[in-house]
Design a protein around this motif. Structure first.
Motif, PDB file in Angstrom:
ATOM      1  N   GLY A  11      -8.881  -1.258   8.028  1.00 14.47           N
ATOM      2  CA  GLY A  11      -9.609  -2.033   7.035  1.00 14.47           C
ATOM      3  C   GLY A  11      -9.199  -1.732   5.610  1.00 14.47           C
ATOM      4  O   GLY A  11      -9.260  -2.604   4.742  1.00 14.47           O
ATOM      5  N   ASP A  12      -8.764  -0.493   5.363  1.00 15.82           N
ATOM      6  CA  ASP A  12      -8.425  -0.087   4.010  1.00 15.82           C
ATOM      7  C   ASP A  12      -7.145  -0.766   3.532  1.00 15.82           C
ATOM      8  O   ASP A  12      -7.099  -1.334   2.435  1.00 15.82           O
ATOM      9  CB  ASP A  12      -8.281   1.432   3.966  1.00 15.82           C
ATOM     10  CG  ASP A  12      -8.046   1.955   2.564  1.00 15.82           C
ATOM     11  OD1 ASP A  12      -8.466   1.286   1.597  1.00 15.82           O
ATOM     12  OD2 ASP A  12      -7.445   3.042   2.424  1.00 15.82           O
ATOM     13  N   ILE A  13      -6.091  -0.713   4.346  1.00 15.06           N
ATOM     14  CA  ILE A  13      -4.822  -1.300   3.925  1.00 15.06           C
ATOM     15  C   ILE A  13      -4.358  -2.421   4.857  1.00 15.06           C
ATOM     16  O   ILE A  13      -3.755  -3.388   4.404  1.00 15.06           O
ATOM     17  CB  ILE A  13      -3.735  -0.213   3.773  1.00 15.06           C
ATOM     18  CG1 ILE A  13      -3.565   0.594   5.059  1.00 15.06           C
ATOM     19  CG2 ILE A  13      -4.070   0.685   2.599  1.00 15.06           C
ATOM     20  CD1 ILE A  13      -2.488   1.675   4.961  1.00 15.06           C
ATOM     21  N   GLY A  14      -4.666  -2.316   6.145  1.00 19.12           N
ATOM     22  CA  GLY A  14      -4.277  -3.385   7.066  1.00 19.12           C
ATOM     23  C   GLY A  14      -4.898  -4.721   6.710  1.00 19.12           C
ATOM     24  O   GLY A  14      -4.293  -5.780   6.913  1.00 19.12           O
ATOM     25  N   ALA A  15      -6.110  -4.682   6.134  1.00 15.32           N
ATOM     26  CA  ALA A  15      -6.775  -5.922   5.731  1.00 15.32           C
ATOM     27  C   ALA A  15      -5.936  -6.688   4.711  1.00 15.32           C
ATOM     28  O   ALA A  15      -5.909  -7.920   4.708  1.00 15.32           O
ATOM     29  CB  ALA A  15      -8.162  -5.615   5.164  1.00 15.32           C
TER      30      ALA A  15
END
Length: 402
Positions: A193-197
């Protein structure tokens, strides 16, 4: 001196994202002619001394120690949410109900259910002329905005492959200290969620295609981390002593998934099968500091981007010189997205400029009475992909529809 009507901003949170947003609110009207004049009216944080110091440093006129006071104030038009994900829903719903515009950092919420509630509230508010936007700032990187333009112009043809990586290394030290980003109750997820989003949003936005299904793996490499230590940037140096307390890491350290995109592109009049994609997000890739990468292969051309070389876009056109390989486009020309308001050709931009461009687009849309993008509905689609990835990973990587 500007005669534009003021847009009075109240920001919640003042750490990493708060600093980036503050810089953007200050800078945007100095390089772009905006229809509204942003004013850094108030910033809120729980620690009175900390928020006062941040206000002095970042340029805010006043402070609050409770975000609810921002929403109650008559001299605030917009609430900028720069806090951990577990607080987004409550703050955004209250702000929209009070008639305040909202800019909310990504990911939109910590669950699909909360994101749905926020989207319903945002759509109802938009009918009253109150607008909400989610802060996927990479959309405003000029090279990625140029990639979007090229896809929309049909220069890639039908998209067949999407490859997306987001690689960082700030958690590679197993004794880096615990932070809220490693606590699922606050962050919602880890690398996913932090960077994959960001990768999910960029891929869907640039291609114009939604992800329809995934098969995923999630992994946590270090299950415990020191509770005490010195924070440096996002990571730092934890207390690794024998008796030093450690806390449980409750999020993923790495996320990998394959994806299928919906059938939506047309080439030569015939419906094309959906593109396929491969996504990877990790904060354990030693030597990769902020390698947000995206490559698209179409029936006519390919393009590739790496944020560690953020002012360049690689482009291969099979119809021009098929034996020449990729050519490098240096995205610093005045006709490139956003660039004309900055420096002469060849003088590149940096990470902070994406947030400035985000302010420009948001302020312009509010003044025009139009929905800014990405909307909460766009962010909800990303949230649904995140949930599908987690569901697949929890079920032996079985295929999961979005």
């Amino acid at each position: 001196m500007t005669t534009a009507k003021p847009l009075r901003v109240g920001m919640v949170g003042y750490a990493f994202m708060g600093a980036a947003h503050s810089h953007a609110w200050r800078t945007a009207p100095r390089f772009f002619d905006l229809p509204l004049q942003p004013q850094l009216t108030a910033v809120a944080g729980r620690n009175a001394d900390g928020v006062r110091a941040a206000a002095d440093k970042l340029g805010w006129e006043s402070t609050e120690t409770d975000w609810r006071r921002l929403i109650e104030r008559d001299d605030i038009d917009l609430i900028d949410i720069c806090t951990p994900g577990n607080t987004h829903t409550e703050i955004a719903l209250a702000a929209l109900e009070a008639g305040k515009h909202v800019l909310c950092e990504k990911p939109l919420a910590n669950s699909v259910e909360d994101a749905e509630r926020m989207t319903v509230a945002a759509e109802a508010a938009a009918k009253r002329g109150v607008f909400a936007m989610c802060g996927f700032s990479y959309r405003r990187t000029p090279a990625l905005a140029l990639a979007k333009r090229m896809v929309d112009e049909g220069r890639l043809g039908t998209i067949r492959h999407v490859r997306a990586q987001y690689l960082q290394d700030w958690l590679s030290d197993e004794n880096a200290p615990m932070t809220w980003r490693l606590d699922r109750s606050k962050s919602g997820s880890g690398s996913l969620g932090d960077i994959g989003a960001h990768s999910i949003d960029a891929a869907q936005w640039i291609t114009g295609l939604k992800i329809s299904g995934v098969s995923a793996l999630l992994e946590t490499f270090v299950p415990e981390r020191p509770l005490a230590g010195d924070l440096v940037g996002l990571g730092g140096h934890g207390d690794a002593g024998r008796d030093a307390p450690r806390g449980a890491v409750t999020v993923d350290d790495a996320a990998i998934f394959s994806a299928r995109f919906e059938d939506a592109r047309f080439d030569g009049g015939a419906a094309a099968p959906g593109a396929v994609g491969v996504f990877e997000a990790t904060r354990y890739a030693l030597g990769r500091k902020n390698a947000m990468r995206l490559e698209l292969n179409g029936t006519k051309a390919s393009l590739a981007f790496d944020f560690e070389d953020m002012n360049a876009l690689s482009f291969y056109d099979a119809g021009e010189s098929p034996d020449a390989g990729f050519r490098r486009i240096f995205v610093t020309e005045p006709e490139h997205p956003y660039v004309g308001n900055w420096w002469p050709t060849g003088h590149g931009l940096g990470y902070e400029h994406g947030f400035t461009h985000q302010v420009v687009d948001l302020v312009t849309a509010i003044a025009q009475g139009t929905q800014p993008g990405p909307s909460f509905a766009d962010a909800l689609q990303v949230q649904r992909v995140l949930a599908a990835v987690e569901a697949s990973a929890a079920n032996s990587s079985q295929w999961q529809k979005v």
